[in-house]
Design a protein around this motif. Structure first.
Motif, PDB file in Angstrom:
ATOM      1  N   VAL A  11      16.452   6.185   7.544  1.00  0.00           N
ATOM      2  CA  VAL A  11      16.872   6.039   8.931  1.00  0.00           C
ATOM      3  C   VAL A  11      18.111   5.158   9.022  1.00  0.00           C
ATOM      4  CG1 VAL A  11      16.264   5.001  11.156  1.00  0.00           C
ATOM      5  CG2 VAL A  11      14.619   6.471   9.959  1.00  0.00           C
ATOM      6  N   THR A  12      18.146   4.115   8.193  1.00  0.00           N
ATOM      7  CA  THR A  12      19.256   3.160   8.254  1.00  0.00           C
ATOM      8  C   THR A  12      20.483   3.599   7.463  1.00  0.00           C
ATOM      9  OG1 THR A  12      18.309   1.926   6.380  1.00  0.00           O
ATOM     10  CG2 THR A  12      17.694   1.210   8.605  1.00  0.00           C
ATOM     11  N   LYS A  13      20.340   4.594   6.608  1.00  0.00           N
ATOM     12  CA  LYS A  13      21.501   5.065   5.847  1.00  0.00           C
ATOM     13  C   LYS A  13      22.417   5.866   6.759  1.00  0.00           C
ATOM     14  CE  LYS A  13      21.489   5.973   1.537  1.00  0.00           C
ATOM     15  NZ  LYS A  13      21.377   6.583   0.199  1.00  0.00           N
ATOM     16  N   THR A  14      23.719   5.735   6.524  1.00  0.00           N
ATOM     17  CA  THR A  14      24.679   6.503   7.320  1.00  0.00           C
ATOM     18  C   THR A  14      24.675   7.949   6.873  1.00  0.00           C
ATOM     19  OG1 THR A  14      26.504   6.103   5.787  1.00  0.00           O
ATOM     20  CG2 THR A  14      26.126   4.457   7.524  1.00  0.00           C
TER      21      THR A  14
ATOM     22  N   THR B  54       0.839  -1.194   0.000  1.00  0.00           N
ATOM     23  CA  THR B  54       0.000   0.000   0.000  1.00  0.00           C
ATOM     24  C   THR B  54       0.876   1.247   0.000  1.00  0.00           C
ATOM     25  OG1 THR B  54      -0.081   0.184   2.409  1.00  0.00           O
ATOM     26  CG2 THR B  54      -1.727  -1.249   1.334  1.00  0.00           C
ATOM     27  N   ILE B  55       0.263   2.394  -0.229  1.00  0.00           N
ATOM     28  CA  ILE B  55       1.024   3.646  -0.226  1.00  0.00           C
ATOM     29  C   ILE B  55       1.540   3.952   1.180  1.00  0.00           C
ATOM     30  CG2 ILE B  55      -1.053   5.046   0.070  1.00  0.00           C
ATOM     31  CD1 ILE B  55       2.271   5.961  -1.718  1.00  0.00           C
ATOM     32  N   ASP B  56       0.785   3.570   2.215  1.00  0.00           N
ATOM     33  CA  ASP B  56       1.279   3.777   3.582  1.00  0.00           C
ATOM     34  C   ASP B  56       2.500   2.907   3.857  1.00  0.00           C
ATOM     35  OD1 ASP B  56      -0.548   5.724   4.338  1.00  0.00           O
ATOM     36  OD2 ASP B  56      -2.051   4.237   4.911  1.00  0.00           O
ATOM     37  N   GLU B  57       2.520   1.717   3.285  1.00  0.00           N
ATOM     38  CA  GLU B  57       3.698   0.852   3.433  1.00  0.00           C
ATOM     39  C   GLU B  57       4.882   1.432   2.668  1.00  0.00           C
ATOM     40  OE1 GLU B  57       1.906  -3.626   4.071  1.00  0.00           O
ATOM     41  OE2 GLU B  57       1.718  -2.718   2.073  1.00  0.00           O
ATOM     42  N   VAL B  58       4.618   2.041   1.529  1.00  0.00           N
ATOM     43  CA  VAL B  58       5.685   2.719   0.779  1.00  0.00           C
ATOM     44  C   VAL B  58       6.308   3.812   1.635  1.00  0.00           C
ATOM     45  CG1 VAL B  58       6.202   4.228  -1.172  1.00  0.00           C
ATOM     46  CG2 VAL B  58       4.733   2.250  -1.502  1.00  0.00           C
ATOM     47  N   ARG B  59       5.465   4.632   2.239  1.00  0.00           N
ATOM     48  CA  ARG B  59       5.959   5.747   3.057  1.00  0.00           C
ATOM     49  C   ARG B  59       6.797   5.252   4.222  1.00  0.00           C
ATOM     50  NH1 ARG B  59       1.848   8.403   5.495  1.00  0.00           N
ATOM     51  NH2 ARG B  59       2.822  10.475   5.506  1.00  0.00           N
ATOM     52  N   GLU B  60       6.376   4.165   4.840  1.00  0.00           N
ATOM     53  CA  GLU B  60       7.131   3.611   5.965  1.00  0.00           C
ATOM     54  C   GLU B  60       8.459   3.024   5.491  1.00  0.00           C
ATOM     55  OE1 GLU B  60       8.232   2.814   9.748  1.00  0.00           O
ATOM     56  OE2 GLU B  60       6.541   4.040   9.052  1.00  0.00           O
ATOM     57  N   LEU B  61       8.451   2.342   4.353  1.00  0.00           N
ATOM     58  CA  LEU B  61       9.689   1.778   3.815  1.00  0.00           C
ATOM     59  C   LEU B  61      10.693   2.875   3.464  1.00  0.00           C
ATOM     60  CD1 LEU B  61       8.274  -1.056   1.507  1.00  0.00           C
ATOM     61  CD2 LEU B  61       9.684  -1.371   3.550  1.00  0.00           C
ATOM     62  N   VAL B  62      10.200   3.950   2.857  1.00  0.00           N
ATOM     63  CA  VAL B  62      11.082   5.071   2.512  1.00  0.00           C
ATOM     64  C   VAL B  62      11.648   5.706   3.778  1.00  0.00           C
ATOM     65  CG1 VAL B  62      11.140   7.391   1.523  1.00  0.00           C
ATOM     66  CG2 VAL B  62       9.974   5.545   0.304  1.00  0.00           C
ATOM     67  N   LYS B  63      10.803   5.871   4.782  1.00  0.00           N
ATOM     68  CA  LYS B  63      11.267   6.438   6.053  1.00  0.00           C
ATOM     69  C   LYS B  63      12.374   5.591   6.649  1.00  0.00           C
ATOM     70  CE  LYS B  63       9.639   7.544  10.722  1.00  0.00           C
ATOM     71  NZ  LYS B  63       8.458   7.568  11.624  1.00  0.00           N
ATOM     72  N   GLN B  64      12.165   4.273   6.712  1.00  0.00           N
ATOM     73  CA  GLN B  64      13.167   3.379   7.298  1.00  0.00           C
ATOM     74  C   GLN B  64      14.432   3.309   6.458  1.00  0.00           C
ATOM     75  OE1 GLN B  64      13.032   2.111  10.318  1.00  0.00           O
ATOM     76  NE2 GLN B  64      11.059   3.197  10.520  1.00  0.00           N
ATOM     77  N   TYR B  65      14.269   3.438   5.150  1.00  0.00           N
ATOM     78  CA  TYR B  65      15.426   3.412   4.242  1.00  0.00           C
ATOM     79  C   TYR B  65      16.416   4.514   4.596  1.00  0.00           C
ATOM     80  CZ  TYR B  65      18.025   4.021  -0.170  1.00  0.00           C
ATOM     81  OH  TYR B  65      19.008   4.167  -1.120  1.00  0.00           O
TER      82      TYR B  65
ATOM     83  N   HIS C 238      27.144   9.664   5.997  1.00  0.00           N
ATOM     84  CA  HIS C 238      28.039   9.811   4.843  1.00  0.00           C
ATOM     85  C   HIS C 238      27.318   9.487   3.534  1.00  0.00           C
ATOM     86  CE1 HIS C 238      31.728   9.732   2.469  1.00  0.00           C
ATOM     87  NE2 HIS C 238      31.366   8.542   2.011  1.00  0.00           N
ATOM     88  N   ASP C 239      26.461   8.461   3.586  1.00  0.00           N
ATOM     89  CA  ASP C 239      25.777   8.015   2.371  1.00  0.00           C
ATOM     90  C   ASP C 239      24.481   8.770   2.104  1.00  0.00           C
ATOM     91  OD1 ASP C 239      27.722   6.120   1.910  1.00  0.00           O
ATOM     92  OD2 ASP C 239      26.682   4.580   3.069  1.00  0.00           O
ATOM     93  N   LYS C 240      24.026   9.515   3.072  1.00  0.00           N
ATOM     94  CA  LYS C 240      22.701  10.121   2.983  1.00  0.00           C
ATOM     95  C   LYS C 240      22.700  11.303   2.025  1.00  0.00           C
ATOM     96  CE  LYS C 240      18.910  10.821   6.223  1.00  0.00           C
ATOM     97  NZ  LYS C 240      18.567  10.936   7.646  1.00  0.00           N
ATOM     98  N   ASP C 241      21.683  11.372   1.181  1.00  0.00           N
ATOM     99  CA  ASP C 241      21.473  12.487   0.260  1.00  0.00           C
ATOM    100  C   ASP C 241      20.178  13.169   0.660  1.00  0.00           C
ATOM    101  OD1 ASP C 241      20.697  14.135  -1.908  1.00  0.00           O
ATOM    102  OD2 ASP C 241      21.873  12.938  -3.310  1.00  0.00           O
ATOM    103  N   ASP C 242      20.290  14.361   1.273  1.00  0.00           N
ATOM    104  CA  ASP C 242      19.106  15.052   1.790  1.00  0.00           C
ATOM    105  C   ASP C 242      18.125  15.414   0.688  1.00  0.00           C
ATOM    106  OD1 ASP C 242      20.051  14.878   4.368  1.00  0.00           O
ATOM    107  OD2 ASP C 242      21.000  16.852   4.351  1.00  0.00           O
ATOM    108  N   ASP C 243      18.650  15.777  -0.499  1.00  0.00           N
ATOM    109  CA  ASP C 243      17.762  16.121  -1.606  1.00  0.00           C
ATOM    110  C   ASP C 243      16.960  14.910  -2.064  1.00  0.00           C
ATOM    111  OD1 ASP C 243      18.551  18.725  -1.528  1.00  0.00           O
ATOM    112  OD2 ASP C 243      19.915  18.611  -3.225  1.00  0.00           O
ATOM    113  N   GLU C 244      17.628  13.771  -2.158  1.00  0.00           N
ATOM    114  CA  GLU C 244      16.927  12.550  -2.549  1.00  0.00           C
ATOM    115  C   GLU C 244      15.890  12.163  -1.509  1.00  0.00           C
ATOM    116  OE1 GLU C 244      19.315   9.194  -3.477  1.00  0.00           O
ATOM    117  OE2 GLU C 244      19.678   9.830  -5.539  1.00  0.00           O
ATOM    118  N   GLU C 245      16.237  12.318  -0.245  1.00  0.00           N
ATOM    119  CA  GLU C 245      15.285  11.970   0.810  1.00  0.00           C
ATOM    120  C   GLU C 245      14.039  12.842   0.704  1.00  0.00           C
ATOM    121  OE1 GLU C 245      14.873  11.453   5.659  1.00  0.00           O
ATOM    122  OE2 GLU C 245      16.732  12.230   4.800  1.00  0.00           O
ATOM    123  N   GLU C 246      14.229  14.142   0.495  1.00  0.00           N
ATOM    124  CA  GLU C 246      13.066  15.018   0.345  1.00  0.00           C
ATOM    125  C   GLU C 246      12.232  14.607  -0.854  1.00  0.00           C
ATOM    126  OE1 GLU C 246      11.909  19.638  -0.761  1.00  0.00           O
ATOM    127  OE2 GLU C 246      13.800  19.247   0.276  1.00  0.00           O
TER     128      GLU C 246
END
Length: 391
Positions: free
Chosen positions: A75-78, A62-73, A80-88
């Protein structure tokens, strides 16, 4: 989109639009719009988001599951690897899909705030809150000048007024021209208020789509996916006037966006037509449906090689000449072409050249490879040699 990443996703999800079940088509269209709209702020979604979106389109999650998966994705990234623009881009895209899937609509000032809050939930600290300071923004199409946005003290009063005026307007018995003109005036006025600190264009686009639905318009919202950057610049031109430069408000560009959207017309929606001082062929925005067969070969193509050209896109030809026998990154191509806006070269040069089989990736199995470059295919090399030999 508009529009760099939106064009890529438009192609990736096309299979669902053409051959998917009704629910899949609806979800695919929502994802194309959501991701395409990120281009107005120069954002690109991640490969992870696109893969997860496909699972949602297929009905696996579901779309709610998508949102949760993206959130956790993220959260678990370091760090160093995190891209704030991509996250937004990822989180806002999934939020927009959720909003569009709701099929509810509140045509009030609070409803407009609610759209912004839901679109930017978990991304912006002040999502849904009106700004408390005045703003200016330098615009490329205005040669660095800014639209005069409303002062922050009067935001709610202005939106209340616009909503009430629109609510009392009747579209009944109005001609197409009258409807388009009125809709353009309402949407451009709402955007010009610029009620929020960030994300005004994306919120206005989503609100507009929902409003059109509420009016009963059965429209294909792909234009918001494919031409989101044009949509924003058209809003800029509709709200800019400089008497000393001889420039008046120009809502015609936004009207043409809505004419394509609602009437199926085929105006060429490219950003260069919107510049306050366009040069060359960009001075006159054409209706592609009105072109005759004699206009198929652009004026920029030398007469002696017109018979050899296998594409009528002068920008593809320009890119082929730039790449030649080399392997170039996007930044290198931008430097040679003297272009400063990445979405433009992607939408008008690179993606069309790839789609027509003239250019390919050096690392096709890894589109986001950090050393990704582009080179001519055998077809592209053949055309390149013809162009060089017939100078």
């Amino acid at each position: 989109m508009g529009d760099d990443k939106s064009t890529e996703l438009y192609l990736n999800f096309d299979e669902y639009i053409r051959q998917g079940e009704p629910a899949q088509r609806e979800r695919a269209e929502a994802w194309r719009v959501a991701i395409g709209l990120q281009a107005v702020d120069g954002l690109k979604t991640s490969e992870y988001l696109q893969q997860t979106a496909r699972r949602n389109i297929e009905g696996e999650i579901t779309i709610d599951e998508v949102r949760e998966l993206v959130k956790q994705y993220y959260v678990t990234k370091t760090t160093h690897d995190k891209d704030d623009d991509e996250e937004e881009a990822d989180r806002v895209s999934s939020n927009i899909v959720r909003v569009l899937a709701s099929h509810t609509f509140d045509f009030t000032t609070g409803g407009y705030q609610s759209v912004h809050r839901r679109v930017f939930e978990g991304v912006m600290k002040h999502a849904g809150e009106f700004r408390k300071y005045d703003i200016t923004k330098k615009e490329w199409v205005l040669e660095g000048d800014t639209v005069l946005y409303l002062n922050w003290e009067d935001l709610r009063r202005a939106i209340d007024y616009d909503m009430e005026q629109e609510r009392t307007y009747s579209y009944k018995d109005k001609s197409h021209d009258e409807m388009i003109s009125h809709l353009t005036h309402f949407v451009s006025g709402l955007w010009q208020i610029h009620a929020f600190s960030e994300g005004n264009t994306r919120a206005t686009a989503v609100f507009t789509i929902m409003y059109l639905r509420s009016l009963g318009f059965d429209v294909n919202n792909d234009l918001f996916a494919k031409h989101s950057w044009y949509f924003r610049n058209a809003l800029v031109r509709a709200n800019y006037r400089n008497v000393t430069k001889g420039i008046d408000y120009s809502p015609i560009y936004l009207e043409r966006f809505f004419r394509n959207l609602l009437l199926g017309e085929q105006w060429d929606l490219r950003n260069r037509y919107l510049h306050i001082h366009p040069i060359g062929k960009w001075k006159s925005q054409p209706n592609l449906a009105a072109r005759t067969s004699t206009e198929q070969v652009p004026e920029q193509v030398p007469e002696q090689v017109q018979g050899l050209i296998r594409t009528n896109n002068s920008l593809i030809i320009e890119l082929i000449k730039v790449i030649g026998q080399n392997k170039l990154s996007i930044n290198q191509m931008m430097d040679i072409l003297k272009l400063k806006h990445r979405p433009n070269i992607l939408e008008y040069h690179l993606y069309p050249a790839i789609n027509e089989g003239y250019v390919c990736m050096l690392y096709p199995q890894s589109p986001r490879h950090p050393r990704q470059k582009y080179l001519l295919t055998a077809k592209g090399i053949m055309l390149y040699k013809e162009l060089i030999n017939n100078k």
